[in-house]
Write a protein that holds these residues in place. Sequence first.
Motif, PDB file in Angstrom:
ATOM      1  N   GLN A  12       0.843  -1.196   0.000  1.00 17.12           N
ATOM      2  CA  GLN A  12       0.000   0.000   0.000  1.00 17.12           C
ATOM      3  C   GLN A  12       0.880   1.248   0.000  1.00 17.12           C
ATOM      4  N   THR A  13       0.353   2.322  -0.565  1.00 18.27           N
ATOM      5  CA  THR A  13       1.094   3.573  -0.662  1.00 18.27           C
ATOM      6  C   THR A  13       1.491   4.055   0.725  1.00 18.27           C
ATOM      7  N   SER A  14       2.770   4.436   0.874  1.00 14.43           N
ATOM      8  CA  SER A  14       3.221   4.984   2.149  1.00 14.43           C
ATOM      9  C   SER A  14       3.885   6.355   2.002  1.00 14.43           C
ATOM     10  N   ILE A  15       4.516   6.622   0.853  1.00 16.54           N
ATOM     11  CA  ILE A  15       5.113   7.937   0.602  1.00 16.54           C
ATOM     12  C   ILE A  15       4.772   8.337  -0.835  1.00 16.54           C
ATOM     13  N   ALA A  16       4.104   9.457  -0.969  1.00 12.00           N
ATOM     14  CA  ALA A  16       3.654   9.929  -2.284  1.00 12.00           C
ATOM     15  C   ALA A  16       4.813  10.486  -3.100  1.00 12.00           C
ATOM     16  N   GLU A  17       4.684  10.395  -4.411  1.00  2.71           N
ATOM     17  CA  GLU A  17       5.695  10.901  -5.338  1.00  2.71           C
ATOM     18  C   GLU A  17       6.048  12.360  -5.047  1.00  2.71           C
ATOM     19  N   SER A  18       5.058  13.191  -4.738  1.00  6.38           N
ATOM     20  CA  SER A  18       5.313  14.611  -4.484  1.00  6.38           C
ATOM     21  C   SER A  18       6.211  14.803  -3.259  1.00  6.38           C
ATOM     22  N   GLU A  19       6.025  13.998  -2.238  1.00  8.11           N
ATOM     23  CA  GLU A  19       6.856  14.092  -1.037  1.00  8.11           C
ATOM     24  C   GLU A  19       8.292  13.653  -1.341  1.00  8.11           C
ATOM     25  N   ILE A  20       8.427  12.615  -2.156  1.00  6.96           N
ATOM     26  CA  ILE A  20       9.758  12.148  -2.557  1.00  6.96           C
ATOM     27  C   ILE A  20      10.476  13.263  -3.318  1.00  6.96           C
ATOM     28  N   LYS A  21       9.800  13.845  -4.289  1.00  2.00           N
ATOM     29  CA  LYS A  21      10.407  14.910  -5.103  1.00  2.00           C
ATOM     30  C   LYS A  21      10.845  16.096  -4.239  1.00  2.00           C
ATOM     31  N   ASN A  22      10.015  16.467  -3.265  1.00  2.00           N
ATOM     32  CA  ASN A  22      10.368  17.580  -2.372  1.00  2.00           C
ATOM     33  C   ASN A  22      11.619  17.263  -1.560  1.00  2.00           C
ATOM     34  N   ARG A  23      11.730  16.045  -1.048  1.00  2.00           N
ATOM     35  CA  ARG A  23      12.900  15.657  -0.240  1.00  2.00           C
ATOM     36  C   ARG A  23      14.155  15.568  -1.115  1.00  2.00           C
ATOM     37  N   VAL A  24      14.022  15.047  -2.337  1.00  2.00           N
ATOM     38  CA  VAL A  24      15.168  14.954  -3.241  1.00  2.00           C
ATOM     39  C   VAL A  24      15.674  16.354  -3.581  1.00  2.00           C
ATOM     40  N   LYS A  25      14.769  17.270  -3.839  1.00  2.00           N
ATOM     41  CA  LYS A  25      15.150  18.651  -4.140  1.00  2.00           C
ATOM     42  C   LYS A  25      15.866  19.283  -2.946  1.00  2.00           C
ATOM     43  N   ALA A  26      15.359  19.055  -1.736  1.00  2.00           N
ATOM     44  CA  ALA A  26      15.985  19.597  -0.526  1.00  2.00           C
ATOM     45  C   ALA A  26      17.384  19.009  -0.319  1.00  2.00           C
ATOM     46  N   LEU A  27      17.546  17.713  -0.571  1.00  2.00           N
ATOM     47  CA  LEU A  27      18.863  17.078  -0.458  1.00  2.00           C
ATOM     48  C   LEU A  27      19.839  17.690  -1.464  1.00  2.00           C
ATOM     49  N   ALA A  28      19.388  17.871  -2.694  1.00  3.96           N
ATOM     50  CA  ALA A  28      20.245  18.451  -3.737  1.00  3.96           C
ATOM     51  C   ALA A  28      20.680  19.869  -3.345  1.00  3.96           C
ATOM     52  N   GLN A  29      19.772  20.647  -2.775  1.00  8.84           N
ATOM     53  CA  GLN A  29      20.118  21.996  -2.340  1.00  8.84           C
ATOM     54  C   GLN A  29      21.163  21.954  -1.228  1.00  8.84           C
ATOM     55  N   GLN A  30      21.006  21.017  -0.280  1.00  4.46           N
ATOM     56  CA  GLN A  30      21.956  20.904   0.825  1.00  4.46           C
ATOM     57  C   GLN A  30      23.330  20.464   0.329  1.00  4.46           C
ATOM     58  N   ILE A  31      23.342  19.453  -0.556  1.00  3.01           N
ATOM     59  CA  ILE A  31      24.608  18.962  -1.105  1.00  3.01           C
ATOM     60  C   ILE A  31      25.279  20.070  -1.925  1.00  3.01           C
ATOM     61  N   SER A  32      24.515  20.772  -2.742  1.00  4.84           N
ATOM     62  CA  SER A  32      25.070  21.866  -3.551  1.00  4.84           C
ATOM     63  C   SER A  32      25.705  22.927  -2.655  1.00  4.84           C
ATOM     64  N   HIS A  33      25.053  23.234  -1.566  1.00  3.61           N
ATOM     65  CA  HIS A  33      25.585  24.213  -0.614  1.00  3.61           C
ATOM     66  C   HIS A  33      26.866  23.684   0.031  1.00  3.61           C
ATOM     67  N   ASP A  34      26.828  22.445   0.527  1.00  2.00           N
ATOM     68  CA  ASP A  34      27.974  21.855   1.223  1.00  2.00           C
ATOM     69  C   ASP A  34      29.180  21.641   0.301  1.00  2.00           C
ATOM     70  N   MET A  35      28.928  21.396  -0.971  1.00  2.00           N
ATOM     71  CA  MET A  35      30.000  21.069  -1.917  1.00  2.00           C
ATOM     72  C   MET A  35      30.366  22.242  -2.828  1.00  2.00           C
ATOM     73  N   GLU A  36      29.916  23.433  -2.483  1.00  2.00           N
ATOM     74  CA  GLU A  36      30.219  24.626  -3.278  1.00  2.00           C
ATOM     75  C   GLU A  36      31.723  24.714  -3.539  1.00  2.00           C
ATOM     76  N   GLY A  37      32.093  24.957  -4.802  1.00  2.00           N
ATOM     77  CA  GLY A  37      33.496  25.060  -5.181  1.00  2.00           C
ATOM     78  C   GLY A  37      34.145  23.732  -5.539  1.00  2.00           C
ATOM     79  N   LYS A  38      33.408  22.649  -5.384  1.00  2.00           N
ATOM     80  CA  LYS A  38      33.915  21.319  -5.739  1.00  2.00           C
ATOM     81  C   LYS A  38      33.095  20.775  -6.900  1.00  2.00           C
ATOM     82  N   THR A  39      33.610  19.763  -7.541  1.00  2.00           N
ATOM     83  CA  THR A  39      32.871  19.042  -8.574  1.00  2.00           C
ATOM     84  C   THR A  39      32.782  17.591  -8.120  1.00  2.00           C
ATOM     85  N   PRO A  40      31.779  17.274  -7.300  1.00  2.00           N
ATOM     86  CA  PRO A  40      31.703  15.922  -6.758  1.00  2.00           C
ATOM     87  C   PRO A  40      31.368  14.879  -7.824  1.00  2.00           C
TER      88      PRO A  40
END
Length: 179
Positions: A12-40
Amino acid sequence: MSTVKIKDKTFQTSIAESEIKNRVKALAQQISHDMEGKTPLFLGVLNGAFIFAADLIREMSIPCEISFVKLASYQGTTSTGKVHEVLGINEDLSGRTVIIVEDIVESGQTMKRMIESLGTRNPASVHVCALFFKPDKLKEDINLDYVAFRIPDDFIVGYGLDYDGLGRDLKDIYTIVQE
């Protein structure tokens, strides 16, 4: 809440696609901030993390590269506890910032083996980004730098995760229904 049947199991559904997309976007923003100046270099762990890795990379705001490694430790709905490297890494990791992109971390055995393997290639640093983490199952002392969802010890499918090869195409996350 919708349900799907895959082989002999109902989910049964437990996490909706929209919630996943929001969390992935937030992770990308955090990683981009933490890795500024690097090319990971992102190392997506196949097969489960391929959708997560693709969505994460598309949300990054800094230059980055991606490659994939394939490890296997699952059979059916349970981990075998043994990790087998199936497809290795071809990139030179010396001096590189490496971010492992994993679909789910449970015992931590897969991550520990992967981190140890990468360490022999002299990267500048190794970070772990997991879509899902089951803290109650962790057996290894590993550091997870980025985690989208902390979840209970339930078997899940969808968004790249499978049950015997099926269900990876589901846009939402589904949790097994105990029958």
